[in-house]
Scaffold this motif. Sequence first.
Motif, mmCIF file in Angstrom:
data_model
loop_
_atom_site.group_PDB
_atom_site.id
_atom_site.type_symbol
_atom_site.label_atom_id
_atom_site.label_comp_id
_atom_site.label_asym_id
_atom_site.label_seq_id
_atom_site.Cartn_x
_atom_site.Cartn_y
_atom_site.Cartn_z
ATOM 1 N N SER A 21 10.014 -7.141 47.699
ATOM 2 C CA SER A 21 10.341 -5.822 48.233
ATOM 3 C C SER A 21 9.290 -4.816 47.796
ATOM 4 O O SER A 21 8.644 -5.002 46.763
ATOM 5 C CB SER A 21 11.713 -5.382 47.725
ATOM 6 N N THR A 22 9.144 -3.772 48.589
ATOM 7 C CA THR A 22 8.206 -2.719 48.208
ATOM 8 C C THR A 22 8.905 -1.656 47.359
ATOM 9 O O THR A 22 8.266 -0.742 46.881
ATOM 10 C CB THR A 22 7.608 -2.051 49.462
ATOM 11 N N MET A 23 10.233 -1.807 47.209
ATOM 12 C CA MET A 23 10.977 -0.859 46.371
ATOM 13 C C MET A 23 11.374 -1.544 45.068
ATOM 14 O O MET A 23 12.253 -2.412 45.068
ATOM 15 C CB MET A 23 12.239 -0.387 47.102
ATOM 16 N N LEU A 83 19.256 -3.793 51.069
ATOM 17 C CA LEU A 83 19.284 -2.742 52.087
ATOM 18 C C LEU A 83 20.009 -3.186 53.358
ATOM 19 O O LEU A 83 20.551 -2.349 54.059
ATOM 20 C CB LEU A 83 17.890 -2.206 52.442
ATOM 21 N N PRO A 117 15.639 -7.501 68.218
ATOM 22 C CA PRO A 117 16.453 -7.429 66.995
ATOM 23 C C PRO A 117 17.954 -7.569 67.248
ATOM 24 O O PRO A 117 18.668 -8.116 66.416
ATOM 25 C CB PRO A 117 16.130 -6.048 66.427
ATOM 26 N N LEU A 169 24.943 -2.200 60.326
ATOM 27 C CA LEU A 169 25.149 -2.774 61.659
ATOM 28 C C LEU A 169 23.831 -2.764 62.419
ATOM 29 O O LEU A 169 22.937 -1.966 62.122
ATOM 30 C CB LEU A 169 26.184 -1.951 62.421
ATOM 31 N N ILE A 170 23.718 -3.672 63.369
ATOM 32 C CA ILE A 170 22.535 -3.677 64.234
ATOM 33 C C ILE A 170 22.878 -2.804 65.434
ATOM 34 O O ILE A 170 23.918 -2.997 66.072
ATOM 35 C CB ILE A 170 22.157 -5.110 64.661
ATOM 36 N N GLU A 171 22.008 -1.834 65.694
ATOM 37 C CA GLU A 171 22.302 -0.892 66.777
ATOM 38 C C GLU A 171 21.656 -1.349 68.078
ATOM 39 O O GLU A 171 20.655 -2.046 68.071
ATOM 40 C CB GLU A 171 21.809 0.504 66.390
ATOM 41 N N ASN A 226 10.982 6.043 47.480
ATOM 42 C CA ASN A 226 12.094 5.143 47.171
ATOM 43 C C ASN A 226 13.263 5.305 48.128
ATOM 44 O O ASN A 226 14.333 4.796 47.855
ATOM 45 C CB ASN A 226 12.593 5.414 45.745
ATOM 46 N N HIS A 227 13.041 6.023 49.224
ATOM 47 C CA HIS A 227 14.159 6.238 50.144
ATOM 48 C C HIS A 227 14.251 5.058 51.116
ATOM 49 O O HIS A 227 13.263 4.740 51.780
ATOM 50 C CB HIS A 227 13.974 7.551 50.914
ATOM 51 N N PRO A 228 15.431 4.420 51.197
ATOM 52 C CA PRO A 228 15.519 3.244 52.075
ATOM 53 C C PRO A 228 15.384 3.533 53.562
ATOM 54 O O PRO A 228 15.141 2.619 54.340
ATOM 55 C CB PRO A 228 16.908 2.663 51.757
ATOM 56 N N GLU A 254 4.628 -9.362 51.315
ATOM 57 C CA GLU A 254 5.347 -8.244 50.686
ATOM 58 C C GLU A 254 4.878 -7.990 49.255
ATOM 59 O O GLU A 254 4.920 -6.857 48.787
ATOM 60 C CB GLU A 254 6.855 -8.535 50.670
ATOM 61 N N MET A 255 4.437 -9.046 48.567
ATOM 62 C CA MET A 255 4.015 -8.872 47.175
ATOM 63 C C MET A 255 2.764 -7.989 47.104
ATOM 64 O O MET A 255 2.661 -7.097 46.278
ATOM 65 C CB MET A 255 3.731 -10.223 46.508
ATOM 66 N N LEU A 300 1.814 -5.936 49.435
ATOM 67 C CA LEU A 300 2.191 -4.607 49.906
ATOM 68 C C LEU A 300 2.872 -3.816 48.788
ATOM 69 O O LEU A 300 2.657 -2.609 48.638
ATOM 70 C CB LEU A 300 3.116 -4.729 51.121
ATOM 71 N N ALA A 301 3.674 -4.523 47.982
ATOM 72 C CA ALA A 301 4.366 -3.860 46.875
ATOM 73 C C ALA A 301 3.347 -3.253 45.907
ATOM 74 O O ALA A 301 3.561 -2.162 45.378
ATOM 75 C CB ALA A 301 5.266 -4.857 46.156
ATOM 76 N N PHE A 324 2.082 -0.087 47.302
ATOM 77 C CA PHE A 324 3.053 0.988 47.132
ATOM 78 C C PHE A 324 3.067 1.499 45.699
ATOM 79 O O PHE A 324 3.239 2.695 45.470
ATOM 80 C CB PHE A 324 4.452 0.529 47.576
ATOM 81 N N ARG A 375 2.505 5.289 44.870
ATOM 82 C CA ARG A 375 3.460 6.111 44.114
ATOM 83 C C ARG A 375 2.729 6.923 43.055
ATOM 84 O O ARG A 375 3.094 8.042 42.764
ATOM 85 C CB ARG A 375 4.512 5.218 43.448
ATOM 86 N N ARG A 404 6.515 -5.095 64.780
ATOM 87 C CA ARG A 404 7.791 -5.836 64.843
ATOM 88 C C ARG A 404 8.707 -5.414 63.701
ATOM 89 O O ARG A 404 9.911 -5.322 63.860
ATOM 90 C CB ARG A 404 7.517 -7.338 64.766
ATOM 91 N N ARG A 405 8.091 -5.188 62.547
ATOM 92 C CA ARG A 405 8.867 -4.762 61.378
ATOM 93 C C ARG A 405 9.515 -3.399 61.661
ATOM 94 O O ARG A 405 10.679 -3.182 61.343
ATOM 95 C CB ARG A 405 7.923 -4.675 60.180
ATOM 96 N N ARG A 407 10.226 -2.214 64.624
ATOM 97 C CA ARG A 407 11.275 -2.405 65.649
ATOM 98 C C ARG A 407 12.553 -2.963 65.040
ATOM 99 O O ARG A 407 13.654 -2.542 65.358
ATOM 100 C CB ARG A 407 10.783 -3.348 66.752
ATOM 101 N N GLN A 408 12.375 -3.915 64.144
ATOM 102 C CA GLN A 408 13.561 -4.510 63.518
ATOM 103 C C GLN A 408 14.283 -3.477 62.654
ATOM 104 O O GLN A 408 15.501 -3.345 62.713
ATOM 105 C CB GLN A 408 13.149 -5.706 62.672
ATOM 106 N N GLU A 409 13.501 -2.744 61.885
ATOM 107 C CA GLU A 409 14.100 -1.755 60.986
ATOM 108 C C GLU A 409 14.763 -0.649 61.802
ATOM 109 O O GLU A 409 15.826 -0.157 61.439
ATOM 110 C CB GLU A 409 12.991 -1.206 60.081
ATOM 111 N N ARG A 445 18.327 -1.268 62.939
ATOM 112 C CA ARG A 445 19.417 -1.215 61.961
ATOM 113 C C ARG A 445 19.852 0.233 61.752
ATOM 114 O O ARG A 445 19.044 1.149 61.841
ATOM 115 C CB ARG A 445 18.964 -1.791 60.608
#
Lengths: 372, 407
Positions: free
Chosen positions: A25-27, A52, A154, A237-239, B108-110, B130-131, B133-134, B137, B141, B162-163, B165-167, B170
């Motif tokens: 994760s990046t967080m 998340l 998605p 939820l997936i919108e 840090n905001h999701p 992701e590693m 990329l982390a 970040f 920061r 794509r990332r 679009r997927q995010e 949600r």
Amino acid sequence: MKISVVKENLLKAVNAISPIVPTRSTMPALYNILLEAEEGEEGGLKIVATDLDISLSHRLKANVKKSGAITIPARKLGEIVRELPNAPVSIEQIDEKVKIVCDKSSFILPSIPKSDFPAFPEKSFEGAFTVSNAIMSKLVNATSYAAGKDDDRPILKGILWEINKDESSMISTNGHRLAKMVYKEKTNISEPLNVVVPPKALEMVEKLCSEDGSVEVVIDGSHLGIREKDTVIFSRLIEGTYPNYEQVIPIHNNKIAVIDTEKFNETLRRMLILANTATYRVRLYFKDNLLNVSVKTEDLGEGEDSVEMEYKDEPLEIYFNGSYLLDVLKYLGSEQVKICMQNSESGILLVPASESEKQRHLNVIMPLKVTE
Amino acid sequence: MARQDVTSADETALADSSPMEEIVSETALQSRRLGLIELLDKDLQISMLESALKRDRLAGTLLFFGPEGSGKSSLAFWLAAALNCTTNEGRTAPCFQCNSCCKIQSLNHPDVLWIFPLPGSFYKGEHLDEMRLAKIFEQKRLEPWIELQFAEKSEHHLAAVRRIRQEASRSCYEGRRKVFVITGADRLRIEAANAFLKLLEEPRPNVTLILCSDRPASLLPTILSRCQRLQVTRPGVSTLTGLLESRFGIRAEEAGELLALADGNLAGTLRMKSEDSYQAQKEWVDNTFQAVLEPGYSGCYALVDNRKGPMYNRGDFERYLALLTQALQDSLLIRLSGPKGENASPGSTPKKGPISKYADRVADSQALIKLITRMVNLRDELNRNVNLRLLGWSILKDMKEVIGDGA
């Protein structure tokens, strides 16, 4: 924060929530779990983890000497607790670190403040409806495998959950196959609901909740909440609009075959050894109570097998992705499978040959178009 | 097996050498650090955005455009904070006190995601590493203003879109709106741009996309037409000089010189100040003029073929090119202002250096102007799959032609 907790209880809680902790994760806060201690009669220790998509909290009894909240690395905590002797575990926050003491062992872990940890979706369970875990498990198992994995669409990565007062059904599709399971049982839901949920959240319910119990479910705008005793799961939820799947379920099927599920499964597995790993293309030829299954792949070779069946209609040759067929046979839960077809270009319907009145499971697979 | 001997004295020595220094440098760094949201001379843009927020007229896709270092990302994060601030209901400026604002400032905001161009090596097949990329970040920061420098060409790949679009599909985790800050939006690969268009065609009510670009003309017209645009201008020189003086302790004179060299780009100025490579780059520019002034092409060949030089690394080449362009502009000023060179910019090199010698030999000022124009426009070429040494060679050849030695 200062608490004392029984080692076994802590281990159980940490084991339950650790699958949620992401490996990448990046967080940085997501690698941690949140420990929240509250004094008083209804207090105790609440452990929270999130990736998340899914957030999970588990409450356990603890002797809380001082309230507070702090996050500590999840993996290290899990490894430590697993190796601790059977004795009360004391967890204490000392400035920006956390001290864990059990018998003669002590550890100091770095921490991240609660303010950096994503806020747990504290939604109210007022107006929640109840679903039996067994039913939920059946619905999820019968459908989740057919969900899409393509990032371009998605919405198809989720399971459509349709619930009304009389029945509950789940549907998933990746555009080439579809699975639907309907279970007839009255629910205490006030209004019918349609939501698209990531399969992982529903699978988590099966893993964490007891088989014979039931869970409370609430849907609050952006989240689906599931609660069983001390465990609460929230999933985003997936919108978006789920495709109108009803129109792809073939109705006018004039060719029916009934095959032994296990034998068909064995035959397919044998043939798939020589199938192209990109398409898993297999040829099925239905004729006179005998299903001929064959595969022909350039460079790999060819194979042929047959299995007996009940089929009295006109001969039909049709090509499929064999791995889709295998998935259906694996999750069908019936000794015999009924295949309903029209022609070599229309989708086929696979259903259990015999089903109870309470449940209805159907699968649709689109055939492969072969251009020689 | 050999025992590793570490005496307590060694440990003490190791411990003594660093903690105090670390504390000092960390404190110094804290005072110097520029936050993610540093709004310098952005009153106009802020008032426009506030007005749009109040009237609920903010589009789902915005394009913040302006030169490099103008604070587009800062403004984008300001807007993200305003949209998710828990005290203002998303209608006014953010409070910068609530948990949501604090999380956005610390990345840090999701529900607020920062997408920036990355080299192809960050992708394993279709998946982002992701590693790695982390780590980026982590860096961001600490120093959100410092621009990332990669040896390879960095772009927005299909996997990144794509990332998004997927995010975007949600629901929000804890905020009111999902905000995507996409810096270097003009560096979308063709397939990524097409996928991005699909995203724009399916707008979602709780998603805001903020594209930041210093070259909006490079964006697909179909993307441009779907964006609400806002021009972001660079802060004034006095503001920047004041900031460099007060926050970084850089003398006003030096700050002015560095700003001139970095073409008013604060990030570039800070990079020049902090990097040891800046001196090396300056030497490379001097070497370039010397090689061009030499008769024949042997010096130029040596320059292009030097593996330790800037022509083997894209990041180094970009910085080298910026300095070389600046030096050529100085030589033009020297040429046009006559022998005294009084109009040379503050960052210019003293008259007796190779730049002045080059200026003296310029046969045709128009040819030099043409070369400088070409150099300014070269940044577009750099974003394509260009061979750095060939490009470097063609610049050296053009420089020689300007002084009538192109035979």
